[in-house]
Design a protein around this motif. Structure first.
Motif, PDB file in Angstrom:
ATOM      1  N   ASN A   1     112.066  84.939  50.234  1.00  0.00           N
ATOM      2  CA  ASN A   1     111.925  83.689  50.969  1.00  0.00           C
ATOM      3  C   ASN A   1     111.209  83.942  52.279  1.00  0.00           C
ATOM      4  O   ASN A   1     111.097  85.087  52.746  1.00  0.00           O
ATOM      5  CB  ASN A   1     113.270  82.963  51.159  1.00  0.00           C
ATOM      6  CG  ASN A   1     114.262  83.718  52.019  1.00  0.00           C
ATOM      7  OD1 ASN A   1     113.900  84.372  52.994  1.00  0.00           O
ATOM      8  ND2 ASN A   1     115.544  83.614  51.674  1.00  0.00           N
ATOM      9  N   SER A   2     110.713  82.878  52.883  1.00  0.00           N
ATOM     10  CA  SER A   2     109.936  82.991  54.112  1.00  0.00           C
ATOM     11  C   SER A   2     110.211  81.759  54.970  1.00  0.00           C
ATOM     12  O   SER A   2     109.547  80.732  54.812  1.00  0.00           O
ATOM     13  CB  SER A   2     108.445  83.105  53.775  1.00  0.00           C
ATOM     14  OG  SER A   2     107.666  83.218  54.938  1.00  0.00           O
ATOM     15  N   PHE A   3     111.207  81.888  55.874  1.00  0.00           N
ATOM     16  CA  PHE A   3     111.547  80.718  56.689  1.00  0.00           C
ATOM     17  C   PHE A   3     112.328  81.071  57.953  1.00  0.00           C
ATOM     18  O   PHE A   3     112.481  80.237  58.838  1.00  0.00           O
ATOM     19  CB  PHE A   3     112.392  79.737  55.865  1.00  0.00           C
ATOM     20  CG  PHE A   3     113.847  80.138  55.749  1.00  0.00           C
ATOM     21  CD1 PHE A   3     114.820  79.525  56.523  1.00  0.00           C
ATOM     22  CD2 PHE A   3     114.235  81.155  54.890  1.00  0.00           C
ATOM     23  CE1 PHE A   3     116.154  79.904  56.429  1.00  0.00           C
ATOM     24  CE2 PHE A   3     115.560  81.540  54.781  1.00  0.00           C
ATOM     25  CZ  PHE A   3     116.528  80.910  55.561  1.00  0.00           C
ATOM     26  N   GLN A   4     112.811  82.306  58.089  1.00  0.00           N
ATOM     27  CA  GLN A   4     113.815  82.621  59.102  1.00  0.00           C
ATOM     28  C   GLN A   4     113.413  83.784  59.984  1.00  0.00           C
ATOM     29  O   GLN A   4     112.591  84.615  59.602  1.00  0.00           O
ATOM     30  CB  GLN A   4     115.133  82.964  58.417  1.00  0.00           C
ATOM     31  CG  GLN A   4     115.054  84.239  57.582  1.00  0.00           C
ATOM     32  CD  GLN A   4     116.207  84.430  56.638  1.00  0.00           C
ATOM     33  OE1 GLN A   4     117.343  84.121  56.959  1.00  0.00           O
ATOM     34  NE2 GLN A   4     115.922  84.937  55.437  1.00  0.00           N
TER      35      GLN A   4
ATOM     36  N   VAL B   1     104.486  80.824  43.238  1.00  0.00           N
ATOM     37  CA  VAL B   1     105.129  79.526  43.054  1.00  0.00           C
ATOM     38  C   VAL B   1     106.086  79.318  44.223  1.00  0.00           C
ATOM     39  O   VAL B   1     106.941  80.167  44.491  1.00  0.00           O
ATOM     40  CB  VAL B   1     105.916  79.460  41.720  1.00  0.00           C
ATOM     41  CG1 VAL B   1     106.657  78.137  41.599  1.00  0.00           C
ATOM     42  CG2 VAL B   1     104.969  79.665  40.548  1.00  0.00           C
ATOM     43  N   TYR B   2     105.933  78.208  44.937  1.00  0.00           N
ATOM     44  CA  TYR B   2     106.803  77.925  46.075  1.00  0.00           C
ATOM     45  C   TYR B   2     107.929  76.974  45.671  1.00  0.00           C
ATOM     46  O   TYR B   2     107.700  75.985  44.974  1.00  0.00           O
ATOM     47  CB  TYR B   2     106.010  77.293  47.223  1.00  0.00           C
ATOM     48  CG  TYR B   2     105.059  78.254  47.898  1.00  0.00           C
ATOM     49  CD1 TYR B   2     105.535  79.346  48.620  1.00  0.00           C
ATOM     50  CD2 TYR B   2     103.673  78.089  47.810  1.00  0.00           C
ATOM     51  CE1 TYR B   2     104.667  80.243  49.235  1.00  0.00           C
ATOM     52  CE2 TYR B   2     102.805  78.967  48.427  1.00  0.00           C
ATOM     53  CZ  TYR B   2     103.298  80.043  49.129  1.00  0.00           C
ATOM     54  OH  TYR B   2     102.444  80.926  49.736  1.00  0.00           O
ATOM     55  N   LYS B   3     109.118  77.310  46.120  1.00  0.00           N
ATOM     56  CA  LYS B   3     110.264  76.426  45.919  1.00  0.00           C
ATOM     57  C   LYS B   3     110.733  75.956  47.290  1.00  0.00           C
ATOM     58  O   LYS B   3     111.127  76.772  48.129  1.00  0.00           O
ATOM     59  CB  LYS B   3     111.398  77.166  45.197  1.00  0.00           C
ATOM     60  CG  LYS B   3     112.592  76.260  44.878  1.00  0.00           C
ATOM     61  CD  LYS B   3     113.609  76.963  43.986  1.00  0.00           C
ATOM     62  CE  LYS B   3     114.754  76.010  43.633  1.00  0.00           C
ATOM     63  NZ  LYS B   3     115.732  76.647  42.720  1.00  0.00           N
ATOM     64  N   LYS B   4     110.652  74.643  47.536  1.00  0.00           N
ATOM     65  CA  LYS B   4     110.952  74.108  48.857  1.00  0.00           C
ATOM     66  C   LYS B   4     112.412  73.675  48.977  1.00  0.00           C
ATOM     67  O   LYS B   4     113.003  73.149  48.033  1.00  0.00           O
ATOM     68  CB  LYS B   4     110.037  72.919  49.165  1.00  0.00           C
ATOM     69  CG  LYS B   4     108.578  73.308  49.334  1.00  0.00           C
ATOM     70  CD  LYS B   4     107.740  72.114  49.788  1.00  0.00           C
ATOM     71  CE  LYS B   4     106.305  72.533  50.066  1.00  0.00           C
ATOM     72  NZ  LYS B   4     105.487  71.401  50.567  1.00  0.00           N
TER      73      LYS B   4
ATOM     74  N   GLY C   1     110.830  81.136  48.287  1.00  0.00           N
ATOM     75  CA  GLY C   1     111.598  80.040  48.862  1.00  0.00           C
ATOM     76  C   GLY C   1     111.119  79.731  50.283  1.00  0.00           C
ATOM     77  O   GLY C   1     111.025  80.636  51.115  1.00  0.00           O
ATOM     78  N   ILE C   2     110.790  78.477  50.542  1.00  0.00           N
ATOM     79  CA  ILE C   2     110.354  78.062  51.875  1.00  0.00           C
ATOM     80  C   ILE C   2     111.034  76.748  52.238  1.00  0.00           C
ATOM     81  O   ILE C   2     111.576  76.053  51.374  1.00  0.00           O
ATOM     82  CB  ILE C   2     108.820  77.882  51.960  1.00  0.00           C
ATOM     83  CG1 ILE C   2     108.339  76.826  50.957  1.00  0.00           C
ATOM     84  CG2 ILE C   2     108.110  79.206  51.730  1.00  0.00           C
ATOM     85  CD1 ILE C   2     106.864  76.488  51.059  1.00  0.00           C
TER      86      ILE C   2
END
Length: 282
Positions: free
Chosen positions: A91-94, A69-72, A41-42
């Protein structure tokens, strides 16, 4: 004769089914049978972000046989919810502070499994060249959401403008213990911080909003130091606690933390974001 023909046809059918089953299930290409899938998750980010994630996915595929597989997502509340509900694997965003605040508020048990980058916070001004030139009684704007408000205050402390209570994970203006210049620290929506610059002495503007506003990072009047205080602002890859030691997820972390990706981050972002997995905090 008719009965015998039926047996022959039935026999041929059984053989054909066996052949099809063999090629369908037992004779897959080696690359396909050995591949593993991971859904990450990004946030829906910039073209530069997309380049980074595409590079990581290629490394994961080439080196570890990992199909990424990326889920935006478009809202910061979505990736952690999707992770907790197992809609994504990691996930990778925080940054760490955001993750800690999310766990506390939502009673989840998400954990960091690998460091990625840190974007150094910057204070901007339209009229001043140096943080020391801020006059007594001046107004400084900072974001009003908990994690970014805290970060803005800690940056002001690093700049020598205020002092905060010790051992506060997330600080608010009420935790200011010293304000020698009697500064008016005004909290506004993070998306509005850059727009306040014509009317205030200075503002802490988040990296993405600074970029959207066309602010030059090299012209910031103060840059957040990378030290133990700023450790909580390091971005991470997160997973559910039960998956903390998942070998497949560890492969994705390794695919991110490469010299090639470090060089790409430096090329694309320059001074605004730096790789964080190998930095030494003082």
């Amino acid at each position: 004769m008719q009965k015998k023909s039926k047996y022959i046809i039935s026999g041929i059918a059984v053989v054909l089914i066996g052949i099809i089953a063999y090629f369908s299930f037992f004779n897959k290409p080696k690359e396909e049978s050995n591949s593993q899938k991971i859904t990450v998750g990004i946030m829906n980010g910039s073209k530069k972000d997309d380049q980074i994630y595409k590079s990581v996915a290629k490394t994961a595929k080439d080196k570890y046989g990992l199909n990424v597989v990326y889920k935006k997502f478009t809202d910061y509340s979505q990736p952690n919810r999707a992770l907790a509900e197992h809609e994504v694997d990691v996930n990778s965003f925080q940054h760490i502070a955001f993750l800690d605040a999310w766990n506390k508020a939502n009673k989840t048990d998400l954990v960091p499994i690998g460091k990625t980058i840190i974007g150094q916070g910057r204070i901007y001004s339209q009229n001043l060249k140096n943080i020391k030139d801020i006059a007594p009684g001046s107004t400084i704007t900072i974001p009003n959401d908990p994690t970014n408000e805290s970060r803005g205050l800690y940056i002001l402390q690093s700049a020598g403008l205020i002092k905060l209570e010790k051992n506060k994970s997330l600080a608010t203006v009420s935790n200011i213990t010293s304000n020698p210049k009697n500064l008016n620290i005004k909290e506004v929506d993070a998306s509005q911080t850059a727009r306040t610059l014509p009317d205030v002495a200075a503002s802490y503007v988040n990296g993405n909003f600074a970029q959207n506003a066309g602010l030059d990072p090299n012209k910031a009047i103060f840059v957040e130091p990378i030290d133990k205080v700023s450790e909580k602002w390091i971005n991470v890859i997160a997973a559910n606690k039960t998956d903390k030691n998942n070998k497949t997820y560890e492969k994705y972390v390794k695919a991110f933390q490469t010299k090639e990706n470090k060089d790409l981050i430096n090329k694309l972002y320059g001074k605004t974001e730096v790789s964080a997995w190998d930095i030494k905090l003082k």
